[in-house]
Design a protein around this motif. Structure first.
Motif, PDB file in Angstrom:
ATOM      1  N   GLY A 287       4.367  25.592  -4.322  1.00 33.36           N
ATOM      2  CA  GLY A 287       2.914  25.583  -4.446  1.00 33.36           C
ATOM      3  C   GLY A 287       2.213  25.472  -3.110  1.00 33.36           C
ATOM      4  N   ASP A 288       1.016  24.897  -3.117  1.00 38.74           N
ATOM      5  CA  ASP A 288       0.174  24.833  -1.921  1.00 38.74           C
ATOM      6  C   ASP A 288       0.683  23.851  -0.867  1.00 38.74           C
ATOM      7  N   THR A 289       1.389  22.834  -1.291  1.00 37.42           N
ATOM      8  CA  THR A 289       1.907  21.826  -0.366  1.00 37.42           C
ATOM      9  C   THR A 289       3.349  22.169  -0.026  1.00 37.42           C
ATOM     10  N   ASP A 290       3.682  22.125   1.264  1.00 34.32           N
ATOM     11  CA  ASP A 290       5.060  22.402   1.675  1.00 34.32           C
ATOM     12  C   ASP A 290       5.956  21.176   1.535  1.00 34.32           C
ATOM     13  N   TYR A 291       5.437  20.005   1.926  1.00 29.77           N
ATOM     14  CA  TYR A 291       6.225  18.770   1.887  1.00 29.77           C
ATOM     15  C   TYR A 291       5.354  17.637   1.373  1.00 29.77           C
ATOM     16  N   LEU A 292       5.993  16.704   0.687  1.00 34.62           N
ATOM     17  CA  LEU A 292       5.296  15.528   0.185  1.00 34.62           C
ATOM     18  C   LEU A 292       6.080  14.295   0.631  1.00 34.62           C
ATOM     19  N   LEU A 293       5.366  13.340   1.207  1.00 35.68           N
ATOM     20  CA  LEU A 293       5.966  12.088   1.655  1.00 35.68           C
ATOM     21  C   LEU A 293       5.363  10.935   0.864  1.00 35.68           C
TER      22      LEU A 293
ATOM     23  N   VAL B 158       0.865  -1.189   0.000  1.00 33.79           N
ATOM     24  CA  VAL B 158       0.000   0.000   0.000  1.00 33.79           C
ATOM     25  C   VAL B 158       0.895   1.231   0.000  1.00 33.79           C
ATOM     26  N   THR B 159       0.692   2.096  -0.996  1.00 33.09           N
ATOM     27  CA  THR B 159       1.446   3.340  -1.102  1.00 33.09           C
ATOM     28  C   THR B 159       0.531   4.501  -0.763  1.00 33.09           C
ATOM     29  N   VAL B 160       1.027   5.373   0.115  1.00 32.43           N
ATOM     30  CA  VAL B 160       0.262   6.545   0.537  1.00 32.43           C
ATOM     31  C   VAL B 160       1.110   7.784   0.271  1.00 32.43           C
ATOM     32  N   PHE B 161       0.521   8.763  -0.391  1.00 31.24           N
ATOM     33  CA  PHE B 161       1.178  10.055  -0.586  1.00 31.24           C
ATOM     34  C   PHE B 161       0.600  11.011   0.445  1.00 31.24           C
ATOM     35  N   VAL B 162       1.476  11.634   1.202  1.00 27.81           N
ATOM     36  CA  VAL B 162       1.061  12.515   2.291  1.00 27.81           C
ATOM     37  C   VAL B 162       1.520  13.928   1.965  1.00 27.81           C
ATOM     38  N   ALA B 163       0.544  14.824   1.763  1.00 32.61           N
ATOM     39  CA  ALA B 163       0.827  16.237   1.498  1.00 32.61           C
ATOM     40  C   ALA B 163       0.741  16.983   2.825  1.00 32.61           C
ATOM     41  N   ILE B 164       1.788  17.724   3.134  1.00 29.78           N
ATOM     42  CA  ILE B 164       1.868  18.409   4.421  1.00 29.78           C
ATOM     43  C   ILE B 164       2.000  19.909   4.207  1.00 29.78           C
ATOM     44  N   LYS B 165       1.208  20.636   4.981  1.00 40.64           N
ATOM     45  CA  LYS B 165       1.335  22.091   5.030  1.00 40.64           C
ATOM     46  C   LYS B 165       1.727  22.464   6.451  1.00 40.64           C
TER      47      LYS B 165
END
Length: 153
Positions: free
Chosen positions: A101-107, A64-71
């Motif tokens: 852009g709108d997201t600061d970090y992506l995991l 299972v792959t999850v993309f986590v957008a963090i602000k």
């Protein structure tokens, strides 16, 4: 500057880094010693960062792959250092990017199931202050490669 031999060597190694020097040399059209020297130079110059084995996420039960957008509203060195340390300490987080852009970090997180992801999420928010966290589960992996395009080198 890379020449056609260097690019061909890199192409071969991106496909299979376990090949013997002689096999690579034969495919490129060089003898083994000049080919080995080129590979050594490519490593020393940082074109080849390391050689690794790609493992099966399914066989290892992390399919299972999850993309986590963090602000965050924290944009200081101390917070960033703490955040980086927290992310580094969580092995399920396999990629970490600072974004525009709108997201600061992506995991990118790999886990066996949603319950496992929730444990990662709970650990993350317990250890660092975040303004907004948005998670998206990948439904299907359509393309995945570690091979980089060599046309621009």
């Amino acid at each position: 500057m890379l020449d056609k031999f260097d690019k061909h060597i890199l192409e071969i190694l991106q496909n299979d880094a376990t090949l013997a020097i002689q096999e690579i040399a034969d495919r490129v059209g060089l003898s083994s010693t000049p080919c080995w020297r080129r590979i050594q130079r490519l490593e020393q110059e940082g074109y080849i960062e390391k050689r690794v084995a790609l493992l099966s996420s399914e066989k290892l039960n992390v399919g299972v792959t999850v993309f986590v957008a963090i602000k965050t509203n924290q944009h200081n060195k101390q917070w960033y250092s703490q955040f980086s340390a927290v992310v580094e300490a969580i092995p399920q987080i396999v990629e970490f990017y600072r974004m525009s852009g709108d997201t600061d970090y992506l995991l990118r997180v790999v886990v066996p199931d949603i319950k496992s992801f929730d444990r990662v999420y709970q650990q993350l928010i317990a250890e660092i202050e975040l303004t907004d966290v948005s998670s998206s589960f990948a439904m299907e992996q359509i393309k995945f490669t570690t091979r980089l395009p060599l046309d621009y080198a």
